[in-house]
Design a protein around this motif. Structure first.
Motif, PDB file in Angstrom:
ATOM      1  N   ASP A  21      35.111 -35.487  -2.793  1.00 12.42           N
ATOM      2  CA  ASP A  21      35.193 -34.064  -3.115  1.00 12.42           C
ATOM      3  C   ASP A  21      33.836 -33.540  -3.563  1.00 12.42           C
ATOM      4  OD1 ASP A  21      34.916 -34.845  -5.804  1.00 12.42           O
ATOM      5  OD2 ASP A  21      37.062 -34.794  -6.155  1.00 12.42           O
ATOM      6  N   TRP A  22      33.781 -32.237  -3.817  1.00 14.77           N
ATOM      7  CA  TRP A  22      32.517 -31.579  -4.155  1.00 14.77           C
ATOM      8  C   TRP A  22      32.037 -31.864  -5.574  1.00 14.77           C
ATOM      9  CZ3 TRP A  22      32.300 -28.116  -8.158  1.00 14.77           C
ATOM     10  CH2 TRP A  22      33.516 -27.648  -8.649  1.00 14.77           C
ATOM     11  N   VAL A  23      32.903 -32.394  -6.468  1.00 14.28           N
ATOM     12  CA  VAL A  23      32.482 -32.663  -7.850  1.00 14.28           C
ATOM     13  C   VAL A  23      31.899 -34.066  -8.019  1.00 14.28           C
ATOM     14  CG1 VAL A  23      34.048 -30.987  -8.904  1.00 14.28           C
ATOM     15  CG2 VAL A  23      34.793 -33.347  -8.625  1.00 14.28           C
ATOM     16  N   GLY A  24      31.856 -34.846  -6.950  1.00 16.99           N
ATOM     17  CA  GLY A  24      31.202 -36.155  -7.018  1.00 16.99           C
ATOM     18  C   GLY A  24      32.118 -37.339  -7.234  1.00 16.99           C
ATOM     19  N   ASN A  25      33.438 -37.157  -7.154  1.00 10.63           N
ATOM     20  CA  ASN A  25      34.339 -38.301  -7.220  1.00 10.63           C
ATOM     21  C   ASN A  25      34.165 -39.134  -5.955  1.00 10.63           C
ATOM     22  OD1 ASN A  25      35.687 -37.717  -9.722  1.00 10.63           O
ATOM     23  ND2 ASN A  25      36.754 -36.059  -8.669  1.00 10.63           N
ATOM     24  N   ASP A  26      34.222 -40.439  -6.113  1.00 11.20           N
ATOM     25  CA  ASP A  26      33.993 -41.354  -4.994  1.00 11.20           C
ATOM     26  C   ASP A  26      35.078 -42.419  -4.925  1.00 11.20           C
ATOM     27  OD1 ASP A  26      31.421 -40.250  -4.296  1.00 11.20           O
ATOM     28  OD2 ASP A  26      30.576 -41.341  -5.999  1.00 11.20           O
ATOM     29  N   ILE A  27      35.220 -43.000  -3.762  1.00 12.61           N
ATOM     30  CA  ILE A  27      35.982 -44.225  -3.597  1.00 12.61           C
ATOM     31  C   ILE A  27      34.952 -45.322  -3.363  1.00 12.61           C
ATOM     32  CG2 ILE A  27      37.610 -45.509  -2.177  1.00 12.61           C
ATOM     33  CD1 ILE A  27      38.951 -42.795  -1.545  1.00 12.61           C
ATOM     34  N   LEU A  28      34.979 -46.347  -4.229  1.00  6.68           N
ATOM     35  CA  LEU A  28      34.063 -47.472  -4.097  1.00  6.68           C
ATOM     36  C   LEU A  28      34.785 -48.635  -3.448  1.00  6.68           C
ATOM     37  CD1 LEU A  28      32.221 -47.437  -7.541  1.00  6.68           C
ATOM     38  CD2 LEU A  28      31.526 -46.384  -5.388  1.00  6.68           C
ATOM     39  N   ILE A  29      34.073 -49.407  -2.650  1.00  7.80           N
ATOM     40  CA  ILE A  29      34.617 -50.605  -2.024  1.00  7.80           C
ATOM     41  C   ILE A  29      33.761 -51.788  -2.457  1.00  7.80           C
ATOM     42  CG2 ILE A  29      35.203 -51.774   0.134  1.00  7.80           C
ATOM     43  CD1 ILE A  29      35.238 -48.897   1.398  1.00  7.80           C
ATOM     44  N   ASP A  30      34.407 -52.749  -3.115  1.00  4.17           N
ATOM     45  CA  ASP A  30      33.732 -53.959  -3.587  1.00  4.17           C
ATOM     46  C   ASP A  30      34.124 -55.148  -2.732  1.00  4.17           C
ATOM     47  OD1 ASP A  30      32.706 -52.531  -5.726  1.00  4.17           O
ATOM     48  OD2 ASP A  30      33.979 -53.472  -7.239  1.00  4.17           O
ATOM     49  N   ALA A  31      33.179 -56.058  -2.507  1.00  2.00           N
ATOM     50  CA  ALA A  31      33.459 -57.358  -1.893  1.00  2.00           C
ATOM     51  C   ALA A  31      33.492 -58.380  -3.018  1.00  2.00           C
ATOM     52  CB  ALA A  31      32.379 -57.717  -0.879  1.00  2.00           C
ATOM     53  N   ILE A  32      34.571 -59.187  -3.041  1.00  2.00           N
ATOM     54  CA  ILE A  32      34.741 -60.197  -4.084  1.00  2.00           C
ATOM     55  C   ILE A  32      35.074 -61.529  -3.423  1.00  2.00           C
ATOM     56  CG2 ILE A  32      36.075 -60.875  -6.119  1.00  2.00           C
ATOM     57  CD1 ILE A  32      36.718 -57.860  -6.461  1.00  2.00           C
ATOM     58  N   PRO A  33      34.123 -62.458  -3.361  1.00  2.00           N
ATOM     59  CA  PRO A  33      34.443 -63.785  -2.828  1.00  2.00           C
ATOM     60  C   PRO A  33      35.290 -64.550  -3.838  1.00  2.00           C
ATOM     61  CG  PRO A  33      32.074 -63.581  -3.275  1.00  2.00           C
ATOM     62  CD  PRO A  33      32.721 -62.299  -3.695  1.00  2.00           C
ATOM     63  N   ARG A  49      35.492 -41.888 -10.966  1.00  2.00           N
ATOM     64  CA  ARG A  49      35.410 -40.486 -11.384  1.00  2.00           C
ATOM     65  C   ARG A  49      33.980 -40.055 -11.685  1.00  2.00           C
ATOM     66  NH1 ARG A  49      38.637 -39.973 -16.375  1.00  2.00           N
ATOM     67  NH2 ARG A  49      38.191 -37.776 -16.156  1.00  2.00           N
ATOM     68  N   SER A  50      33.674 -38.821 -11.314  1.00  2.00           N
ATOM     69  CA  SER A  50      32.352 -38.253 -11.579  1.00  2.00           C
ATOM     70  C   SER A  50      32.266 -37.730 -13.010  1.00  2.00           C
ATOM     71  CB  SER A  50      32.082 -37.096 -10.608  1.00  2.00           C
ATOM     72  OG  SER A  50      32.923 -35.999 -10.932  1.00  2.00           O
ATOM     73  N   LEU A  51      31.048 -37.456 -13.460  1.00  2.00           N
ATOM     74  CA  LEU A  51      30.853 -36.865 -14.786  1.00  2.00           C
ATOM     75  C   LEU A  51      31.498 -35.482 -14.877  1.00  2.00           C
ATOM     76  CD1 LEU A  51      27.180 -37.884 -15.588  1.00  2.00           C
ATOM     77  CD2 LEU A  51      29.279 -38.779 -16.590  1.00  2.00           C
ATOM     78  N   ILE A  52      31.422 -34.718 -13.780  1.00  2.00           N
ATOM     79  CA  ILE A  52      32.029 -33.381 -13.771  1.00  2.00           C
ATOM     80  C   ILE A  52      33.539 -33.495 -13.957  1.00  2.00           C
ATOM     81  CG2 ILE A  52      32.514 -31.338 -12.341  1.00  2.00           C
ATOM     82  CD1 ILE A  52      29.717 -31.788 -11.081  1.00  2.00           C
ATOM     83  N   ASP A  53      34.175 -34.434 -13.256  1.00  2.00           N
ATOM     84  CA  ASP A  53      35.620 -34.627 -13.381  1.00  2.00           C
ATOM     85  C   ASP A  53      35.989 -35.095 -14.787  1.00  2.00           C
ATOM     86  OD1 ASP A  53      38.285 -34.722 -12.084  1.00  2.00           O
ATOM     87  OD2 ASP A  53      38.131 -36.867 -12.505  1.00  2.00           O
ATOM     88  N   ARG A  54      35.189 -35.987 -15.346  1.00  2.00           N
ATOM     89  CA  ARG A  54      35.455 -36.467 -16.717  1.00  2.00           C
ATOM     90  C   ARG A  54      35.367 -35.312 -17.718  1.00  2.00           C
ATOM     91  NH1 ARG A  54      35.317 -42.111 -16.759  1.00  2.00           N
ATOM     92  NH2 ARG A  54      34.478 -42.965 -14.846  1.00  2.00           N
ATOM     93  N   PHE A  55      34.371 -34.448 -17.552  1.00  2.00           N
ATOM     94  CA  PHE A  55      34.212 -33.290 -18.440  1.00  2.00           C
ATOM     95  C   PHE A  55      35.380 -32.317 -18.273  1.00  2.00           C
ATOM     96  CE2 PHE A  55      32.542 -29.011 -19.276  1.00  2.00           C
ATOM     97  CZ  PHE A  55      32.210 -29.166 -20.615  1.00  2.00           C
ATOM     98  N   ARG A  56      35.736 -32.039 -17.031  1.00  2.00           N
ATOM     99  CA  ARG A  56      36.814 -31.087 -16.731  1.00  2.00           C
ATOM    100  C   ARG A  56      38.171 -31.589 -17.233  1.00  2.00           C
ATOM    101  NH1 ARG A  56      38.105 -29.590 -10.649  1.00  2.00           N
ATOM    102  NH2 ARG A  56      38.524 -31.783 -10.813  1.00  2.00           N
TER     103      ARG A  56
END
Length: 142
Positions: A21-33, A49-56
């Motif tokens: 989204d436009w507020v900077g929230n992301d989906i992260l993908i980690d590799a874990i052996p 969560r982005s800083l903007i989402d945390r503030f809001r």
């Protein structure tokens, strides 16, 4: 983060980051052996969560519990000294809040079916979470 050495706790490496989204929230993908099963790698997708989402939202120190997991054979499989009980063995844990919540990956060995089961879920100090996902890796050779 760095990769994992066989026999120690698993370390995650971020291999993907998708903006949602436009507020900077992301989906992260980690590799874990898997630290005790050479040749198996799990990929976990989770919300960051982005800083903007945390503030809001007013909740600075907590991320959602939702996560998805997919585990695959990524080389010749060698079972180490794994826990064979029905409780399984925690192979990875990462904090999702300041103190109360972690994202956990547990491996369970279904020995009769020669299958490794990987479960990702949230562990919360105050109450459990029903949000989970599983993935399986068969050990049989066709």
């Amino acid at each position: 983060m760095a990769g994992s050495a066989v026999g120690g706790p698993a370390l995650a490496e971020v291999v993907g980051k998708v903006g949602v989204d436009w507020v900077g929230n992301d989906i992260l993908i980690d590799a874990i052996p898997d630290p005790e099963v050479e040749g198996v790698t799990c990929h976990i997708a989770y919300f960051d969560r982005s800083l903007i989402d945390r503030f809001r939202q007013g909740n600075w120190f907590e991320d959602p519990s939702n996560a998805s997991i997919a585990c695959r054979q990524t080389g010749p499989i060698t079972l180490g000294d794994i826990d064979r009980s029905s409780d399984g063995e925690e192979i990875f844990s990462e904090g999702r809040s300041l103190v109360l919540k972690s994202l956990v990956v547990t491996r369970v060995f279904d020995e009769p079916n020669q299958t490794l089961i990987y479960l990702v879920h949230a562990r919360e100090l105050t109450e459990g979470s029903a949000k989970m996902s599983i993935s399986t890796v068969p050990l049989y050779r066709p």
